[in-house]
Design a protein around this motif. Structure first.
Motif, short mmCIF file in Angstrom:
data_model
loop_
_atom_site.label_atom_id
_atom_site.label_comp_id
_atom_site.label_asym_id
_atom_site.label_seq_id
_atom_site.Cartn_x
_atom_site.Cartn_y
_atom_site.Cartn_z
N GLU A 81 53.49 116.86 24.23
CA GLU A 81 52.49 117.14 23.21
C GLU A 81 52.42 115.98 22.22
OE1 GLU A 81 50.49 119.82 22.89
OE2 GLU A 81 51.25 120.71 24.74
N PRO A 82 51.26 115.80 21.54
CA PRO A 82 51.20 114.79 20.48
C PRO A 82 52.23 115.09 19.40
CG PRO A 82 49.00 115.55 21.06
CD PRO A 82 49.95 116.47 21.75
N ALA A 83 52.89 114.07 18.91
CA ALA A 83 53.92 114.27 17.88
C ALA A 83 53.31 114.84 16.60
CB ALA A 83 54.61 112.95 17.58
N PHE A 84 54.04 115.75 15.97
CA PHE A 84 53.61 116.32 14.69
C PHE A 84 54.87 116.61 13.88
CE2 PHE A 84 51.03 119.99 12.58
CZ PHE A 84 50.87 119.21 11.44
N PHE A 85 55.32 115.58 13.15
CA PHE A 85 56.55 115.69 12.37
C PHE A 85 56.25 115.68 10.88
CE2 PHE A 85 58.14 113.22 16.19
CZ PHE A 85 58.78 114.29 16.78
N GLY A 87 54.18 127.52 10.29
CA GLY A 87 52.83 128.06 10.47
C GLY A 87 51.86 127.05 11.04
N ALA A 88 52.06 125.76 10.71
CA ALA A 88 51.16 124.71 11.18
C ALA A 88 51.56 124.18 12.55
CB ALA A 88 51.12 123.57 10.17
N GLY A 89 52.67 124.67 13.10
CA GLY A 89 53.10 124.22 14.42
C GLY A 89 53.79 122.88 14.43
N CYS A 90 54.42 122.54 13.31
CA CYS A 90 55.14 121.27 13.21
C CYS A 90 56.29 121.25 14.22
CB CYS A 90 55.68 121.13 11.79
SG CYS A 90 55.81 119.46 11.22
N GLN A 91 56.50 120.11 14.87
CA GLN A 91 57.55 120.02 15.88
C GLN A 91 58.93 119.75 15.30
OE1 GLN A 91 55.52 116.91 18.00
NE2 GLN A 91 55.08 118.25 19.72
N GLY A 92 58.98 119.41 14.04
CA GLY A 92 60.27 119.17 13.42
C GLY A 92 60.11 118.65 12.00
N VAL A 93 61.11 118.93 11.17
CA VAL A 93 61.14 118.46 9.78
C VAL A 93 62.36 117.56 9.62
CG1 VAL A 93 61.30 119.11 7.35
CG2 VAL A 93 59.96 120.52 8.94
N ASP A 133 49.66 110.98 17.53
CA ASP A 133 51.09 111.14 17.22
C ASP A 133 51.28 110.86 15.74
OD1 ASP A 133 51.87 111.72 19.86
OD2 ASP A 133 51.90 109.59 20.37
N LEU A 134 51.75 111.85 15.00
CA LEU A 134 51.69 111.82 13.54
C LEU A 134 53.00 112.26 12.90
CD1 LEU A 134 50.00 111.81 10.83
CD2 LEU A 134 49.47 114.20 11.34
N ALA A 135 53.36 111.55 11.81
CA ALA A 135 54.45 111.98 10.93
C ALA A 135 53.93 111.92 9.51
CB ALA A 135 55.68 111.09 11.08
N LEU A 136 53.90 113.05 8.83
CA LEU A 136 53.49 113.12 7.43
C LEU A 136 54.73 112.99 6.55
CD1 LEU A 136 50.92 116.06 7.45
CD2 LEU A 136 50.42 113.66 6.95
N ALA A 143 48.15 119.36 3.44
CA ALA A 143 48.14 118.27 4.41
C ALA A 143 48.45 118.76 5.82
CB ALA A 143 49.14 117.20 3.99
N LEU A 144 49.44 119.64 5.95
CA LEU A 144 49.81 120.15 7.27
C LEU A 144 48.66 120.91 7.93
CD1 LEU A 144 53.44 121.46 6.63
CD2 LEU A 144 52.80 119.56 8.11
N PHE A 145 48.00 121.73 7.15
CA PHE A 145 46.95 122.55 7.75
C PHE A 145 45.65 121.79 7.96
CE2 PHE A 145 49.97 125.85 6.76
CZ PHE A 145 49.83 126.69 7.86
#
Length: 246
Positions: free
Chosen positions: A94-98, A119-125, A192-195, A236-238
């Protein structure tokens, strides 16, 4: 030494957890609400021993009276290693979402952020080891059980970690409030994203900023110049989730 979880929702998720083994459940003797009775059934199903205590005993165990009549003893929390987190992402295809947190020190904010991340389906914090809030019972309760589901990674060097993410092809976007920062809503967040989110007061540290590919701002139209850290993170997450699901 075991950790303590308190509050109906957090205890329920703790009883179901596959990350931390529940050891013992303590509930108030009387009166018992239907939700407490349901917890007792779940504890029995999970094979967790139950102790009934007076309310004042639970107050002492939790350190306050905001436990809703339930306190769960669990194995100590174990952070996920960065390489393990990245391997989980690679395997997922899946596309990264950190989400990366740079100095969140308030346990209520951390708990709320973890709840939004789930809730936003983040793959990891990812959190820093220093100058950051550790996992506590308050974090667990405010997260409403999200801590049992969101992979949480602790690193010693946040700047190096951001470089590692970038080498993996992940775009690193820092949430900031500068007028010249790009608008959150005008930025493509679908790859592929890291906020990266900074501390409650100072925001992103200069060294963290310098390791971001782009700084983003949430447009503000009122008189107050900024949002609470957990609220800004949620926005930002949503927005990222909205774009990624369109």
């Amino acid at each position: 030494m075991a950790d303590l979880i308190y509050g109906i929702n957090a205890v329920r998720e703790g009883l179901r957890s596959t990350r931390r083994r529940p050891l013992a459940l303590f509930v108030q003797r009387e009166p018992q609400s239907p939700r407490l009775q349901q917890l007792l059934k779940e504890a029995e199903k999970a094979g967790v021993k139950v102790g009934r205590r007076e309310r004042r005993d639970l107050d002492r165990l939790a350190g306050h009276g905001h436990h809703q009549g339930a306190v769960l003893e669990v194995e100590p929390f174990a952070y996920l290693a960065l390489e393990d987190l990245l391997e989980r992402w690679r395997v997922s295809k899946e596309p990264a979402f950190f989400l990366v947190l740079d100095g969140i020190t308030d346990p209520h904010n951390l708990g709320a952020i973890l709840r939004s991340a789930d809730g936003a389906g983040c793959q990891g914090v990812i959190v820093a080891k220093d100058r950051a809030c550790p996992v506590t019972a308050v974090v667990d309760k405010v997260s409403a059980g999200a801590l049992e589901h969101v992979p949480l990674c602790q690193v010693t060097n946040l700047a190096r970690t951001l470089d590692t993410l970038r080498k993996e092809g992940v775009w690193v976007y820092g949430l900031a409030g500068e007028a010249d920062a790009a608008s959150l809503y005008a930025t493509d967040l679908r790859g592929d994203l890291a906020l990266v989110v900074g501390s409650e007061g100072a925001g992103l540290r200069p060294n963290t900023r310098s390791h971001c590919d782009l700084l983003l701002a949430i447009p503000m139209y009122g008189q107050v110049p900024s949002l609470n850290a957990s609220v800004a993170t949620s926005v930002a997450l949503f927005e990222a989730l909205r774009q990624r699901r369109c």
